[in-house]
Write an enzyme that holds these catalytic residues in place. Structure first.
Site, PDB file in Angstrom:
ATOM      1  N   ASP A 469      -7.834   3.845-114.217  1.00  0.00           N
ATOM      2  CA  ASP A 469      -6.801   3.231-113.730  1.00  0.00           C
ATOM      3  C   ASP A 469      -6.807   1.654-114.035  1.00  0.00           C
ATOM      4  OD1 ASP A 469      -4.340   2.910-111.944  1.00  0.00           O
ATOM      5  OD2 ASP A 469      -5.864   2.326-110.263  1.00  0.00           O
ATOM      6  N   GLU A 592       4.454 -11.971-107.557  1.00  0.00           N
ATOM      7  CA  GLU A 592       5.462 -12.704-106.654  1.00  0.00           C
ATOM      8  C   GLU A 592       4.788 -13.927-105.665  1.00  0.00           C
ATOM      9  OE1 GLU A 592       9.413 -10.710-106.296  1.00  0.00           O
ATOM     10  OE2 GLU A 592       8.777 -12.114-108.002  1.00  0.00           O
TER      11      GLU A 592
END
Length: 1148
Positions: A469, A592
């Site tokens: 992952d 963000e």
């Protein structure tokens, strides 16, 4: 001549034209016109019928030589059909059994067809059909299936089944050979250990499930709140979930205590992303004055049928009792999926899916029992031994001349030689596995490592594919802002103070003007923006860029309530502590947050945000308020997000947009630097975002809003219509800046990946993240080396496109492949075999935007197509399916919770530990188990050879050579310790194994345990058994009655010497074991006189101590032992001199 040969011989010209037209339309955004495009599409549909005959290049030469010998590719690869008996023997029987079982299971558990549903608020009784219970079940068995299930798992192995049959045969008097305990004791021991271990595991799973299922939740009813267990929740219930509570089932979000009408949830256990997601309540129910009013309205939710995709949802909310009826469209933002956690406020939702139909359960696969490759190989060898056993018995009976009840004799011979297949093999190997597990957990270099599945430590030494992952496994999931580029000037970490000064100056000049109560200030501003474009100063461009970054995001500042402030006053603004150190940012992506933190560091701070407005604080302490008119969230298709805001002080409406360079480059005004700079930043491993804006007039905005709200309510093709309306805004945006953010890698990721690559392991990265991000991390972590090309597989939606794209990929050599989940799905549907074959040749593969089920699917495909061992490593709930599907699953205890590490076979604390785990422990476990397994078989073969010689000398009588206790003692107390001490043996020091990971490559070929090595051991056993028995008979003719005592003593000595011969590195415990066993044997001679007679009859005490202590006895036994072992020592010495193993060159 060559020009006239078509590349695709089977295609018609029209089809080729259609495909080229389609390609043109597909690569350029604007097609030549709707009619032409439609025609192209239909032709492509027809063409897919020809695709069956269309050749997919399977050899590179086809391109150069125009040969027509490349394979044509039907829908499925047709293999040579095996016929009749051959098919049945080669695994057909297995196939028949499994298909019968599957058929029976399917009949018992008829799968219910999933349908869309209408759910009335608070009225579970109105549901037309039955829905599954909302209970979580991770157990493998229930009360009735436990014993049969465990026994099946055990006797599925040929070895155990064989022992069961042999042991049962001892109940038949005619076949009884020795004492019952010699057969039943070892078998009973093995079974008892296995059942106990399974029972403990099963009980732990049961407790974990029970804990989750009995969690209490508040359910809203007409009479008020009622406490209800998680497992008793039904579709249609109104459930209240408090802050930090797990959401028990899939719900539509109706109300929240937050006055903004939205809340945050943590989804790390569902999709592996650690950032919080903003969810929005249905506005119709959020506006109701009180909670109880939910029962006074008549409303229902229409929800699509349950499906696996966790990132999408379509539904509608309808309130019937208002005039006119209110319809609201529902999407993913209005849902609360099970297994996520409420991070802010209290939420109320209506349950739409329960139990097996929830997204989280549909995305997890059932755990399967993992069996190591070594166990399977040993199982094959025991079958070979069984064959030898039958042949030997038949030969004996044949030599007897089939006299008398020959079939009874045949059976007795089968039992006499049954020691060829040693039952102690399973016991020894299981104990060995437990020992390896203990060593791994005690290793100080990899602290915190836990072995959860003790049956497969050898798998760690045989891995060829490692599937990892990305987020939280290779990276820390912590973002840092690194670079701002304005086209003419670029700012890095060391020049951020310049930006700070520019921001400070621009706000100190602008604000005295804007804040004067001069009514003409707004028009003045408007004229200025529509004036002809003058080249702006750097300062004003920085001002615009920073403002855009501070406004265009979905970040919400969260203030922790200070100790002492009561919960009631939490909503009062005045009580909230708005100081900087108390503020944390929450967003759906860590990028963000990094951008907003950066704007704070240069002076423009986001201090509050709700669904309709946002406030920024300037360096001078002034607060600017912006009204949020529209939000366009980030999706994997659009690769960009947008926001429309109105500046409260000037009334100016601005549309800001930021996104990936591929998406933005076509919609910003022409420039000559964007592409080049994006490339530069990506090479540094930075994640890039392009920021742009467009100023709108009031009329433009109103027109847009009307079209947008209409599109949002349509039931059919909603997403397409909405996208089309938004696209009308995305024209000629003014490019403001390019930002670069770095996702920091975990400690020592680069050297670890380098080491694994050198060890011959191919690494695939499977991530749910965006394509750009995944590519960046692949480069920065050196998963893809600097010099390698990367082939990005284009998005494909149909069979024809997949076909062309695969051919394009085939022409590339030695380049890494990057492919997205959607394209992968299409390719696997039509060209599974080809895609896997091509991907396996790549040095590295990156799959982005993968769902949890896709990850597991890729692992399964690799296992089936290559037949190699795979390992999956991850750290979040979204990696569980992949970890369970792999041959060996490793979980990392990370920020994303413990779900992956609990489901895995091995759990580690950091990615870098995997190097030592595989190269050192994997190597040792495999080498030791291979040696141990073969030695135990050798031990059984030697004694069977002696029995065969003995029987043939005594006129083929089926009489046992050694009686009950001698046989049991031989396999246990006399030789057990030295043989088991082989688990301490090592051929290479750990430091060497880490320094030269190339040594690991040899292991994957499986040479330590193969038919070749096994045959060598068989020959050794036959030689030794023959020498021991004949030696005893030849040397002791006069004292023939003592043959048992003599041959048995020589046998024990030979075994102890053989262990010494096999060992490569001595350990003090091995020496102790050798002497302890010898001591045990000598001590036991005093008690075992009655066993040393010939056959069944024992002529009194044949074992006179006087005879044993004579010199003749000692020298004769020594002579036999030397003859049986000395040649082997000589051979071993010569082999090491003439062809030394690869590691001996290093250790010398």
């Amino acid at each position: 001549m060559a020009d006239q040969i078509p590349l695709y011989p089977v295609r018609s010209a029209a089809a080729a034209a259609a495909a080229s037209h389609k390609r043109a339309a597909y690569y350029s955004a604007a097609g030549p016109g709707p009619a032409a495009d439609r025609r192209g599409r239909y032709q492509l549909e027809d063409e897919s019928a020809h695709l069956d005959e269309m050749p997919l290049m399977m050899s590179e030469e086809g391109f150069e030589n125009d040969e027509s010998d490349y394979h044509t590719l039907p829908r499925a690869r047709i293999t040579r059909k095996k016929r009749g008996l051959e098919w049945f023997v080669c695994g057909g029987w297995k196939f028949l059994c499994t298909s019968c079982c599957d058929w029976l299971i399917n009949i018992c558990q008829r799968k219910k067809e999933l349908k869309a549903r209408t759910v009335w608020l608070g009225c579970p009784e109105k549901c037309e059909e039955k829905h599954p219970r909302n209970a979580i079940k991770n157990q493998k068995y229930n009360v009735f299936t436990f014993i049969p299930g465990v026994l099946y798992e055990q006797f599925k192995f040929f070895l155990n089944l064989y022992f069961l049959v042999v042991s049962c045969s001892q109940f038949v008097p005619a076949l009884k050979i020795g004492y019952l305990y010699t057969y039943w004791a070892p078998l009973g021991f093995v079974l008892a250990v296995t059942i106990t271990r399974e029972a403990i595991d099963e009980f732990r799973r049961f407790q974990r499930d029970k804990e989750v299922n009995s969690q209490l939740y508040s359910k809203l009813t007409v009479r008020g709140k009622v406490q209800v267990k998680s497992s008793d929740i039904q579709v249609g219930d109104l459930i209240i979930v408090e802050k930090n509570q797990r959401i028990p089932s899939d719900m539509v979000f109706l109300r929240t205590s937050e006055k903004a009408g939205s809340c945050f949830i943590r989804t790390d256990q569902l999709d592996g992303e650690t950032d919080w997601k903003l969810k929005v309540a249905v506005s119709c129910t959020q506006r109701l004055p009180a909670l109880g009013d939910l029962f006074s309205i008549s409303a229902y939710v229409y929800a699509q049928k349950p499906q696996q995709d966790i990132h999408s949802f379509e539904g509608t909310f309808t309130r019937e009792d208002s005039d006119p009826p209110i319809h609201e469209s529902l999407n993913i933002e209005n849902t609360l999926w099970a297994s996520t956690i409420v991070a802010s406020g209290t939420v109320i939702g209506v349950v739409i899916y329960t139990g097996k139909e929830t997204r989280s359960v549909m995305n997890t696969s059932n755990p399967k029992n993992k069996v190591g490759l070594l166990d399977l190989e040993l199982n094959q060898l025991t079958k070979a031994l069984f064959l030898a056993l039958v042949v030997l018995s038949v030969v004996m009976v044949t030599l007897q001349g089939f006299t008398g009840p020959w079939y009874r004799n045949l059976f007795r011979f089968l039992l006499l030689f049954s020691y060829i297949i040693p039952i102690s093999l399973r016991v020894n190997l299981d104990m060995g596995k437990a020992a390896y597990g203990w060593m791994i957990m005690k290793d100080e270099n990899i602290p915190g490592t836990v072995v959860r599945t003790s049956t497969i430590p050898e798998e760690l030494g045989r891995l060829v594919y490692l599937l990892t992952d990305k987020t939280g496994t290779l990276t820390q999931n912590e973002m840092v802002f690194k670079r701002l580029h304005l086209g003419t000037v670029s700012y890095g970490t060391d020049t951020m103070d310049e930006i700070q000064n520019h921001v400070l100056n621009s706000y100190s000049q602008v604000h005295p003007q804007a804040c004067r109560s001069n009514p003409s200030s707004a028009p003045l501003r408007r004229t200025q923006s529509s004036a002809p474009k003058v080249r702006k100063s750097v300062s004003s461009r920085i001002h615009e860029a920073v403002k855009a970054i501070a406004l265009c995001h979905n970040v919400t500042p969260v203030y922790e309530a200070r100790a002492g402030v009561t919960a009631e006053s939490e909503f009062a603004e005045a009580d909230q502590d708005l100081s900087d150190e108390n503020r944390t940012y929450q967003a759906s992506s860590p990028d963000e947050v990094a951008l907003v933190r950066w704007t704070e560091s240069v002076g423009l701070t986001l201090i509050s945000r709700d669904l309709t407005s946002m406030q920024l604080k300037t360096p001078g302490g002034q607060v600017l308020t912006f009204c949020i008119l529209q939000m366009f969230p980030f999706t994997s298709e659009s690769k960009r997000m947008g926001i429309i805001v109105r500046d409260e002080s000037t009334g100016e409406i601005t549309f800001y947009m930021k996104g990936a360079d591929v998406a933005m480059s076509t919609i910003v005004q022409y420039n000559d630097w964007l592409e080049e700079e994006c490339g530069n930043m990506a090479r540094e491993g930075l994640r890039t975002l392009v920021v742009a804006k467009r100023t709108l007039t009031e009329e433009q905005y109103q027109d847009f809003e009307n079209r947008y709200s209409q599109a949002k309510l349509s039931i059919h093709d909603r997403t397409l219509k909405v996208a089309a309306v938004v696209e009308s805004l995305e024209r000629e945006l003014e490019l403001l800046c390019l930002t670069g953010v770095e996702d920091q890698l975990q400690a020592d990721v680069r050297p670890t990946l380098e080491m694994l690559r050198n060890a011959g392991i191919k690494i695939w990265m499977l991530t749910g993240d965006k394509l750009e991000t995944a590519t960046c991390i692949a480069k920065s972590s050196h998963l893809v080396s600097r010099t390698q090309d990367i082939h990005v597989f284009r998005p494909v939606a149909s069979r024809g496109e997949a076909h062309l794209e695969l051919n394009a990929f085939r022409r590339k050599h030695d380049c890494a492949l990057v492919i997205s989940g959607d394209s992968l799905e299409v390719c696997l549907k039509y060209y599974e075999h080809e895609l896997v074959e091509l991907a396996c040749q790549c040095p590295a593969v990156v799959c982005c935007r993968c769902s949890p089920t896709q990850k597991a699917h890729i692992v399964t495909l690799l296992r089936q197509h290559t037949g190699r061992r795979t390992c999956a490593i991850g750290d979040g709930g979204n990696d569980v399916s992949m970890i369970q599907a792999a041959d060996c699953g490793i979980g990392i205890e990370g920020k994303e919770g413990k779900q992956a590490s609990l489901a895995a076979d091995f759990s580690i604390t950091q990615f870098r530990h995997i190097g030592r785990l595989l190269v050192v422990h994997g190597r040792n476990s495999y080498k030791r188990s291979a040696a141990l397994g073969q030695f135990v078989m050798h031990r059984g073969l030697v004694i069977s050879t002696m029995q065969a010689v003995f029987s043939s000398v005594f006129y083929f009588a089926s009489v046992p050579l050694y009686q009950g206790f001698l046989m049991v003692g031989y396999a246990t107390i006399y030789t057990m310790f030295p043989v088991f001490s082989l688990v301490l043996d090592q051929d290479v020091k750990p430091e060497m194994a880490i320094l030269y990971p190339e040594l690991y490559k040899d292991l994957t070929k499986g040479r330590s345990l193969s038919f070749k090595t096994f045959l060598v051991w068989v020959l050794i056993s036959i030689y030794q058994g023959g020498i021991l028995m004949y030696g005893a008979l030849v040397l002791f003719e006069s004292e023939f009655v003592h043959v048992v005592a003599i041959s048995f003593t020589a046998l024990i000595l030979t075994e102890l010497l053989m262990v010494a011969l096999t060992i490569r590195t001595w350990h003090w415990l091995m020496v102790v074991a050798e002497f302890l066993s010898l001591g045990c044997y000598v001590a036991s001679l005093a008690f075992l006189n009655e066993y040393f007679g010939v056959g069944r009859v024992s002529f009194g005490a044949f074992l006179d101590v006087a005879f044993i202590t004579t010199v003749t006895f000692l020298w004769k036994v020594s002579a036999i032992t030397v003859v049986s072992c000395f040649p082997l020592y000589v051979l071993k010495y010569l082999k090491r001199k003439l062809s030394p193993p690869s590691y001996s060159k290093l250790s010398s």
